[in-house]
Write a protein that holds these residues in place. Structure first.
Motif: not given
Length: 257
Positions: A130-141
């Protein structure tokens, strides 16, 4: 659930929140609490009946409802695809609550390699993916809060479920390592550690007269830890109020350990 005494967190309004195992128990309390704060919430669960009831109840009470996706969290491909679907519908996930777990009791003598792998898949493996999947969006923000759910069971030296206690002990290792990896992107990773929480499952299976006595002996606080008590801590860790908290454990157990 009466949420009138909850603190208000303006920074949560409109935030995209994803909760695993949100259809009942602690997860349902967390889902409702975020809806009450005005967040945009999605959750997964395998129990369709209880999840649909929660969605309908929240729509009736708040005029807003969470998105529910049926998903087995041990199916990594399906889980990560669901997260992508949520991001397309609601926007990039800003708060991840890794809540789903299963504390099935098991004797060490009966554990097979297959059973061990299944318990680990349910109780820790899916947290990472789950962490792996959400991190790209969080890093973008350049912002995000990841909240992993641990357990005080291993700290209390509870026996009778070694695969569960091992997985839950590993949860904070995941938290601390990932906190280091993503902290410079302003992403916080923390662990919430529940005590013996009075969910419907616990009350129906294990909280008998002897269990009540054990709680009274072990907790330093009177009363019982309720699902909403965990939701209070999760809200704080998701909100900007905890913006300098990361790599930490936050225990809600009535002072048991």
């Amino acid at each position: 659930m009466d949420l009138s005494s909850l603190g208000r967190y303006p920074s949560l309004k409109g935030k995209v929140v994803f909760v695993t195992g949100g259809g009942s128990g602690i997860g349902a309390a967390i889902v409702e609490s975020f809806i009450d704060q005005g967040a945009k919430v999605a959750f997964v669960d395998v129990n369709v009946e209880s999840s649909n009831k929660l969605v309908d109840d929240l729509q009736a009470q708040y005029g807003a409802k969470p998105l529910f996706y049926k998903c087995d969290v041990t199916d990594t491909k399906a889980l990560q695809q669901t997260i992508r679907d949520i991001a397309r519908e609601l926007g990039d996930i800003e708060v991840l609550v890794n809540n789903a777990a299963h504390d099935q009791r098991h004797k060490w003598q009966d554990v097979t390699p297959e059973y061990w792998d299944e318990r680990v898949a349910i109780n820790i493996k899916q947290y990472f993916f789950c962490i792996q999947a959400v991190l790209p969006g969080m890093i973008k923000k350049k912002a995000g809060s990841i909240i992993n759910t641990g357990s005080m069971s291993w700290k209390a030296k509870q026996g009778g479920m070694p695969a569960y206690t091992t997985s839950k002990a590993a949860t904070h290792g995941l938290t601390r390592g990932m906190a280091r990896d993503v902290g410079k992107d302003n992403i916080r990773v923390n662990t919430v550690v529940p005590g013996w929480v009075m969910t419907e499952r616990q009350l129906s299976l294990w909280v008998d007269a002897e269990g009540e006595k054990e709680i009274d002996r072990q907790q330093v606080l009177a009363g019982r830890v309720m699902p909403v008590d965990l939701a209070r801590m999760v809200l704080f860790l998701a909100a900007d109020d905890s913006k300098m908290c990361s790599a930490q454990e936050f225990t809600v157990d009535g002072g048991w350990v």
